[in-house]
Write a protein that holds these residues in place. Structure first.
Motif, mmCIF file in Angstrom:
data_model
loop_
_atom_site.group_PDB
_atom_site.id
_atom_site.type_symbol
_atom_site.label_atom_id
_atom_site.label_comp_id
_atom_site.label_asym_id
_atom_site.label_seq_id
_atom_site.Cartn_x
_atom_site.Cartn_y
_atom_site.Cartn_z
ATOM 1 N N SER A 26 -5.219 -0.121 -0.689
ATOM 2 C CA SER A 26 -5.169 -1.089 0.405
ATOM 3 C C SER A 26 -4.052 -2.098 0.132
ATOM 4 O O SER A 26 -3.320 -1.978 -0.855
ATOM 5 C CB SER A 26 -6.516 -1.794 0.578
ATOM 6 N N TYR A 55 -8.838 4.567 -4.217
ATOM 7 C CA TYR A 55 -8.847 3.599 -3.120
ATOM 8 C C TYR A 55 -7.520 2.861 -3.074
ATOM 9 O O TYR A 55 -7.011 2.412 -4.108
ATOM 10 C CB TYR A 55 -9.990 2.603 -3.315
ATOM 11 N N ASP A 93 -6.964 5.555 2.140
ATOM 12 C CA ASP A 93 -6.050 4.477 2.534
ATOM 13 C C ASP A 93 -6.806 3.536 3.459
ATOM 14 O O ASP A 93 -7.021 3.840 4.627
ATOM 15 C CB ASP A 93 -4.830 5.084 3.224
ATOM 16 N N ASP A 94 -7.217 2.395 2.935
ATOM 17 C CA ASP A 94 -8.003 1.423 3.706
ATOM 18 C C ASP A 94 -7.120 0.249 4.125
ATOM 19 O O ASP A 94 -7.473 -0.922 3.948
ATOM 20 C CB ASP A 94 -9.191 0.940 2.859
ATOM 21 N N THR A 95 -5.981 0.571 4.711
ATOM 22 C CA THR A 95 -4.992 -0.435 5.107
ATOM 23 C C THR A 95 -5.572 -1.470 6.065
ATOM 24 O O THR A 95 -5.169 -2.636 6.042
ATOM 25 C CB THR A 95 -3.780 0.261 5.756
ATOM 26 N N TYR A 96 -6.516 -1.053 6.899
ATOM 27 C CA TYR A 96 -7.019 -1.950 7.949
ATOM 28 C C TYR A 96 -8.363 -2.579 7.576
ATOM 29 O O TYR A 96 -9.118 -3.001 8.450
ATOM 30 C CB TYR A 96 -7.124 -1.172 9.274
ATOM 31 N N CYS A 97 -8.640 -2.649 6.271
ATOM 32 C CA CYS A 97 -9.948 -3.135 5.826
ATOM 33 C C CYS A 97 -10.237 -4.558 6.284
ATOM 34 O O CYS A 97 -11.393 -4.915 6.531
ATOM 35 C CB CYS A 97 -10.067 -3.035 4.305
ATOM 36 N N ARG A 157 -17.223 4.187 3.540
ATOM 37 C CA ARG A 157 -15.986 4.484 2.832
ATOM 38 C C ARG A 157 -16.261 5.547 1.773
ATOM 39 O O ARG A 157 -17.279 5.502 1.081
ATOM 40 C CB ARG A 157 -15.401 3.213 2.208
ATOM 41 N N ALA A 204 0.824 -1.207 0.000
ATOM 42 C CA ALA A 204 0.000 0.000 0.000
ATOM 43 C C ALA A 204 0.859 1.259 0.000
ATOM 44 O O ALA A 204 0.465 2.284 -0.576
ATOM 45 C CB ALA A 204 -0.931 -0.006 1.210
#
Length: 487
Positions: free
Chosen positions: A331, A329, A304-308, A317, A202
């Motif tokens: 990730s 988006y 930044d949806d790193t912890y999705c 979102r 990411a």
């Protein structure tokens, strides 16, 4: 790292103290510009005489690692840039230390506020103890057995040879992009495989977006507190970082509006769900306001949806509401699975895809097909989803224990505990606290690291997975009390 200086060692107390501080300077645990403790304070901390501290500081100054400033004390120098000031042998040792200890991609000697956090990612522990400031989950939580089986399957027969003798698809492996499109659909994000580009994690996705859409000097809005590495990365690229206060519902919209009216920012970078370090998640109302502002003022929202994988699928979102019109988006899988594989991805509006792809190709040519195919197989067979469910259960149990211990130790949670990280107020300056706890073998993440402009801060970020040890909190309480008594 020993917890105290030894009077029976082969080195004098002065040499031991100087070596300890020199190691921290070279590892960037004491970044350039940091003020060393006063002679009296250091002597009290280390249980040595003031003469020993003065002599140790003099040794560091002779090595070019610190400088004395009249009436102010001793400050850490940018030691790599000052290597010519050292004797030849000392310069070689310092350069070798920098080359072997500095993670790839970081500029030795750079004034990066994220230094301690980065070290926590690359060093599993200090003195063999779980680290409160770590940015990753414990290795024992990351079951990779099903990944190994997937690798064996995709590398059997002709697949292995093809992945070795040819570059991968420019956009990334098609099977992975199709699996990602289905995964994003479950999150409410409409993206076709043709809008998805795989990346080396990411972080590289964020870098690709910045390089493709920005020029040096461009203003970029970033949440504060926020991810320290993002501040450092943008600053290193010559961007103007505009900090936007982040609250429980989302960003401070009034601050964003002022920036839009006076600075004309090009991007807004947001960790919308399970924000790092607070754990906040964006509300639907706030996401809607941000998108309206982006439409009016012409900037893109980078989500930044790193912890999705550890967050609820139903969490609002920006890209779900926007359908990838003014949003991008991003990730990856490093937080929950195989950090070293560096598999990430971005999804973008159709008109940006070619520009972003060109930037990817100029930097990495392609991404590793074999690993992407293995990841796709794990997603298609549901193994990644089941693994993520187990991690959420582990985190829920760890969070409960960690919160109880932190509160017993006198900490106050600034934000409601959620996700992987907790944002706690300790009541004392956490940069000073960090150095005290490092003497005891614990690496914490001070609050100043999460702000664009460094300053005294009483907060710290804790990793719920690595703060379940009551021994750490006892050491923490002792250190805080000592600081309060000395104030």
């Amino acid at each position: 790292m020993s917890t105290s200086l030894s009077r029976q060692g082969s080195l004098t107390l002065t040499q031991q103290l100087a070596e300890r501080l020199a190691e921290r300077i070279r590892m960037r645990l004491l970044p350039a510009g940091t003020r060393l403790p006063s002679v009296r304070e250091c002597a009290r901390q280390q249980n040595v005489s003031a003469y020993t501290v003065v002599a140790a500081y003099d040794l560091l100054q002779a090595q070019g690692l610190v400088e004395a400033r009249p009436q102010r004390g001793f400050f850490v120098r940018d030691f790599v840039q000052n290597l010519p000031l050292l004797q030849d042998g000392q310069a070689q040792i310092a350069m070798k230390s920098a080359a072997t200890q500095m993670p790839a991609g970081l500029t030795p000697g750079a004034r990066i506020n994220a230094s301690m956090l980065i070290r926590g990612m690359f060093v599993e522990s200090v003195a063999g103890k779980p680290q409160p400031g770590a940015g990753v989950l414990p290795a024992e939580w990351l079951d990779v057995g099903f990944l190994a089986a997937a690798v064996r399957k995709v590398s059997s027969g002709q697949g292995l040879r093809e992945s070795m003798v040819r570059y991968g698809e420019p956009m990334g492996d098609s099977s992975l992009r199709e699996a990602l499109a289905r995964r994003m659909q479950r999150l409410g994000i409409a993206a076709s495989p043709a809008q998805i580009i795989t990346t080396m994690g990411a972080t590289q996705a964020l870098d690709i977006v910045s390089r493709a859409l920005l020029q040096p000097g461009d203003p970029v809005m970033v949440e504060e507190p926020g991810w320290a590495v993002e501040y450092a990365r943008l600053a290193a690229m010559g961007m103007r970082v505009l900090p936007v206060p982040r609250g429980p519902e989302g960003p401070d919209l009034a601050v964003m509006q002022r920036y839009c009216e006076t600075m004309a920012p090009k991007l807004y970078v947001s960790v919308s769900v399970l924000h790092n370090p607070t754990g906040y998640s964006l509300s639907a109302a706030s996401a809607h306001e941000v998108l309206q502002m982006a439409q009016r003022h012409g900037f893109y929202v980078v989500e930044d949806d790193t912890y999705c994988h550890i967050a609820p699928d139903h969490a609002p979102r920006v890209t779900a509401l926007d359908r990838l019109q003014r949003s991008i988006y991003i990730s990856g899988f490093a937080k929950v699975l195989v950090p070293n594989w560096r598999i990430g991805y971005l999804a973008a509006p159709p008109e940006l895809v070619e520009r972003l792809l060109d930037t990817k190709l100029l930097s990495t040519l392609s991404t590793p097909t074999l690993m992407e195919q293995a990841m796709a197989l794990c997603m298609e067979q549901g193994q990644l989803r089941r693994h993520a469910e187990r991690l959420r259960q582990h985190l829920a149990q760890a969070r409960s224990r960690s919160v109880a211990l932190a509160q017993q130790a006198g900490c106050r949670f600034v934000a409601e505990p959620a996700g992987m990280f907790g944002w706690v107020d300790t009541g004392v300056d956490t940069e000073t606290l960090a150095q005290r706890l490092l003497d005891e073998g614990y690496l914490i993440a001070p609050g100043a690291m999460f702000h664009a402009s460094r300053g005294a801060n009483t907060c710290m970020r804790i990793n719920f997975a690595t703060t379940q040890d009551a021994a750490f909190w006892r050491v923490f309480e002792t250190a805080v009390k000592q600081m309060q008594d000395a104030a």
